[in-house]
Motif scaffolding. Sequence first.
Motif, PDB file in Angstrom:
ATOM      1  N   LEU A 182      52.588  23.754  43.480  1.00  0.00           N
ATOM      2  CA  LEU A 182      52.587  24.164  42.459  1.00  0.00           C
ATOM      3  C   LEU A 182      50.642  24.146  41.859  1.00  0.00           C
ATOM      4  O   LEU A 182      50.061  24.373  42.900  1.00  0.00           O
ATOM      5  N   ASP A 183      50.603  24.414  40.656  1.00  0.00           N
ATOM      6  CA  ASP A 183      49.403  25.173  39.871  1.00  0.00           C
ATOM      7  C   ASP A 183      48.259  23.702  40.191  1.00  0.00           C
ATOM      8  O   ASP A 183      49.147  22.616  39.998  1.00  0.00           O
ATOM      9  N   VAL A 184      47.335  23.888  40.092  1.00  0.00           N
ATOM     10  CA  VAL A 184      46.339  22.576  39.834  1.00  0.00           C
ATOM     11  C   VAL A 184      47.133  21.515  38.435  1.00  0.00           C
ATOM     12  O   VAL A 184      47.370  20.231  38.626  1.00  0.00           O
ATOM     13  N   THR A 185      46.721  22.185  37.134  1.00  0.00           N
ATOM     14  CA  THR A 185      47.316  21.825  35.987  1.00  0.00           C
ATOM     15  C   THR A 185      48.483  21.171  36.450  1.00  0.00           C
ATOM     16  O   THR A 185      49.026  20.001  36.158  1.00  0.00           O
ATOM     17  N   GLN A 187      50.582  20.451  38.564  1.00  0.00           N
ATOM     18  CA  GLN A 187      49.861  19.258  40.406  1.00  0.00           C
ATOM     19  C   GLN A 187      50.066  18.058  39.500  1.00  0.00           C
ATOM     20  O   GLN A 187      49.932  17.209  39.716  1.00  0.00           O
ATOM     21  N   ALA A 188      48.233  18.071  38.428  1.00  0.00           N
ATOM     22  CA  ALA A 188      48.470  17.140  37.644  1.00  0.00           C
ATOM     23  C   ALA A 188      49.029  16.562  37.318  1.00  0.00           C
ATOM     24  O   ALA A 188      49.149  15.249  37.258  1.00  0.00           O
ATOM     25  N   HIS A 210      49.349  17.782  53.410  1.00  0.00           N
ATOM     26  CA  HIS A 210      48.361  18.177  53.534  1.00  0.00           C
ATOM     27  C   HIS A 210      47.030  17.921  53.125  1.00  0.00           C
ATOM     28  O   HIS A 210      45.581  18.565  53.825  1.00  0.00           O
ATOM     29  N   ASP A 211      46.940  17.719  52.481  1.00  0.00           N
ATOM     30  CA  ASP A 211      46.101  17.597  50.841  1.00  0.00           C
ATOM     31  C   ASP A 211      45.296  16.238  50.942  1.00  0.00           C
ATOM     32  O   ASP A 211      46.284  15.472  49.980  1.00  0.00           O
ATOM     33  N   LEU A 212      44.220  15.818  51.119  1.00  0.00           N
ATOM     34  CA  LEU A 212      43.831  14.582  51.332  1.00  0.00           C
ATOM     35  C   LEU A 212      43.706  13.669  50.111  1.00  0.00           C
ATOM     36  O   LEU A 212      43.548  12.874  49.543  1.00  0.00           O
ATOM     37  N   ALA A 213      42.816  15.425  49.444  1.00  0.00           N
ATOM     38  CA  ALA A 213      42.876  14.469  48.098  1.00  0.00           C
ATOM     39  C   ALA A 213      43.761  13.958  46.961  1.00  0.00           C
ATOM     40  O   ALA A 213      43.739  12.742  46.396  1.00  0.00           O
ATOM     41  N   ALA A 216      44.681  10.229  48.307  1.00  0.00           N
ATOM     42  CA  ALA A 216      43.875   9.715  47.932  1.00  0.00           C
ATOM     43  C   ALA A 216      44.465   9.355  46.692  1.00  0.00           C
ATOM     44  O   ALA A 216      44.161   8.205  46.155  1.00  0.00           O
ATOM     45  N   GLN A 217      45.084  10.409  46.292  1.00  0.00           N
ATOM     46  CA  GLN A 217      45.090   9.831  44.344  1.00  0.00           C
ATOM     47  C   GLN A 217      46.253   9.033  44.287  1.00  0.00           C
ATOM     48  O   GLN A 217      46.427   8.276  43.333  1.00  0.00           O
ATOM     49  N   ALA A 255      37.633  18.660  52.946  1.00  0.00           N
ATOM     50  CA  ALA A 255      38.021  18.706  51.977  1.00  0.00           C
ATOM     51  C   ALA A 255      36.985  18.526  50.725  1.00  0.00           C
ATOM     52  O   ALA A 255      37.825  18.227  49.777  1.00  0.00           O
ATOM     53  N   LEU A 257      35.378  20.656  49.418  1.00  0.00           N
ATOM     54  CA  LEU A 257      34.844  22.098  49.048  1.00  0.00           C
ATOM     55  C   LEU A 257      33.952  22.060  48.072  1.00  0.00           C
ATOM     56  O   LEU A 257      32.870  23.035  47.728  1.00  0.00           O
ATOM     57  N   ASP A 258      34.278  20.918  46.727  1.00  0.00           N
ATOM     58  CA  ASP A 258      33.123  20.427  45.555  1.00  0.00           C
ATOM     59  C   ASP A 258      31.828  20.032  45.741  1.00  0.00           C
ATOM     60  O   ASP A 258      31.099  20.481  45.062  1.00  0.00           O
TER      61      ASP A 258
ATOM     62  N   ALA B 253      41.605  18.929  36.138  1.00  0.00           N
ATOM     63  CA  ALA B 253      43.256  18.815  37.448  1.00  0.00           C
ATOM     64  C   ALA B 253      42.977  18.776  38.279  1.00  0.00           C
ATOM     65  O   ALA B 253      43.976  18.564  40.140  1.00  0.00           O
ATOM     66  N   LEU B 257      37.980  14.841  46.443  1.00  0.00           N
ATOM     67  CA  LEU B 257      38.139  12.888  47.298  1.00  0.00           C
ATOM     68  C   LEU B 257      36.975  11.906  46.623  1.00  0.00           C
ATOM     69  O   LEU B 257      36.167  12.926  45.886  1.00  0.00           O
TER      70      LEU B 257
END
Lengths: 294, 259
Positions: A182-185, A187-188, A210-213, A216-217, A255, A257-258, B253, B257
């Motif tokens: 799914l897309d990020v929006t 997905q949220a 596979h997505d740690l973020a 974590a959520q 993870a 990247l930001d 969205a 982390l």
Amino acid sequence: MTALLAVDGLNVWFGRSRSHVLKSVTFAVQPGERVGLIGESGSGKSVTALALLGLLAENATTAGTVTYGGRNLLALPERELARLRGQELTMVFQEPMTALDPTMRVGRQVAEVIKLHDDASGKETRARVVERLGQVGLPDPAGLAEAFPHELSGGQRQRVILAMALMNRPRLVICDEPTTALDVTVQAQVLALLDHELTAAGAATLFISHDLAVVAQVCQRVMVMLDGEIVEQGPVGDVLSHPAHPYTQGLIATARLDRAVPGSHLPTVDDFYARASRPAAKVPAAVEMRGVAR
Amino acid sequence: MFEVDHVTRTFGRRKSETAVQALDDVTLDIKSGDRLGIVGESGSGKTTLVRLLAGLDSPTAGEVRFQGARLDRRDPHTLARLRASVQMVFQDPRSSLDPRMKVGQIVTEPLRSRRLRQTGAIPTDPKTRLAEVLDQVGLPAAAAALYPHEFSGGQRQRIAIARALAPNPDILLADEPVSALDVSVRAQVLNLITDLVTTMHLTLVLVSHDLAVIRHLCDQVVVLQHGRIVEQGSADAVYSHPQAAYTKSLLAAVPRLPD
């Protein structure tokens, strides 16, 4: 407190060559607990999920125990296991298009889940289907019940899957990469719905990603899987702030990247953990088959 | 390089109720050396826009010009020139690579096209070029003799990038090149694209739903919603100080982390 699900020394081999895909996997899930299972493609996450529910391909050999409700699921006859699946233990797959039957209207598929475990009349069932589709935030639930899966968007399909998986108040929901397609929006939104539904049902979850973020959520505890072994597990906060295994350190670094300077060289897992010899990209057939409705 | 001039693309019968406006009066300039990101969610029109740039589709209204010449799908000469200098990388290498072809054939296929060879703009020796591009994307020479299914997802995306590089293009169009990949593999492919764009002086057009990916690779960004441009500017500015409510919701969205 007794664990809801206790996995002890779970081993899985595939095929005649007996390639060893799960190696002494041991963990427990407490009632209502949200546990994340993280690792890359081919690490054995999906095989773990399928093994717990007795859904592995026929060429698989298993050893170890999976204790649920005082019984070993691995030794349970298929008929009894089938009774648990869809009722107490449910699963949400990655690709909602393949998990839904493309030839059947959405409402009928949801109705099947109700009828499996309940002797409701046709009219009653229909009313419950429409009510349920509304509960998971789908617009125009009555009209949607008449639609075929391909007429829905990816996010809507995953809502239908969640509606089905949490319909019968399961004790444990195994989610295998439920939002990866799914897309990020979207997905949220789906993650928010999952959180709401799990809380409402009081269900525990084994959340594979596979997505740690994302893990974590959603989760309180996380397990890191590498080449069929759990190399680290603990509360999400602890693992994120003090990762013990170099592989976990690598996962956390990639993870972030930001935080990276745009255009800079990003850290990769290999910077932290170099594998002696990576097995060639041969993925066992059962992993490729994930998402296939059975 | 590209001028997108008041382009509208409508799918379905015009004026019927079911018609979908995938792009609605979009105007955009792409200059040589630009690194442009296009961001938006599913259905925002980002893929339609890239397909128009790649000459895979024609606008319903308005026009797309490439190096001053109007792109017309019926004009094989402009298209050949376009394909020699504009190459594309798709989202999912499992479906974009022909499973029955060996990697060597896949990568050199664009070089065997008669139309492309007629432009005189592409490398003429497929063997040498194959070795060069495999090396550039970090694959061993032996990979040429294998089939795509023998590689992992990240390696397959490297093969797709090698194929795109083979004709020695000036522009790389990448449609969600990392969203089908594991987060741990994503960094490797992003590093590869960064290196290639820098060393080969490529113009990059990158489509993604993830603003963090765009900020990393691009200097300019265009935000699409329902086929319209709702915000555009420098990637860093849009990422750090989004103006449109839609951009803000896209940013919020993205799972992050906790610290």
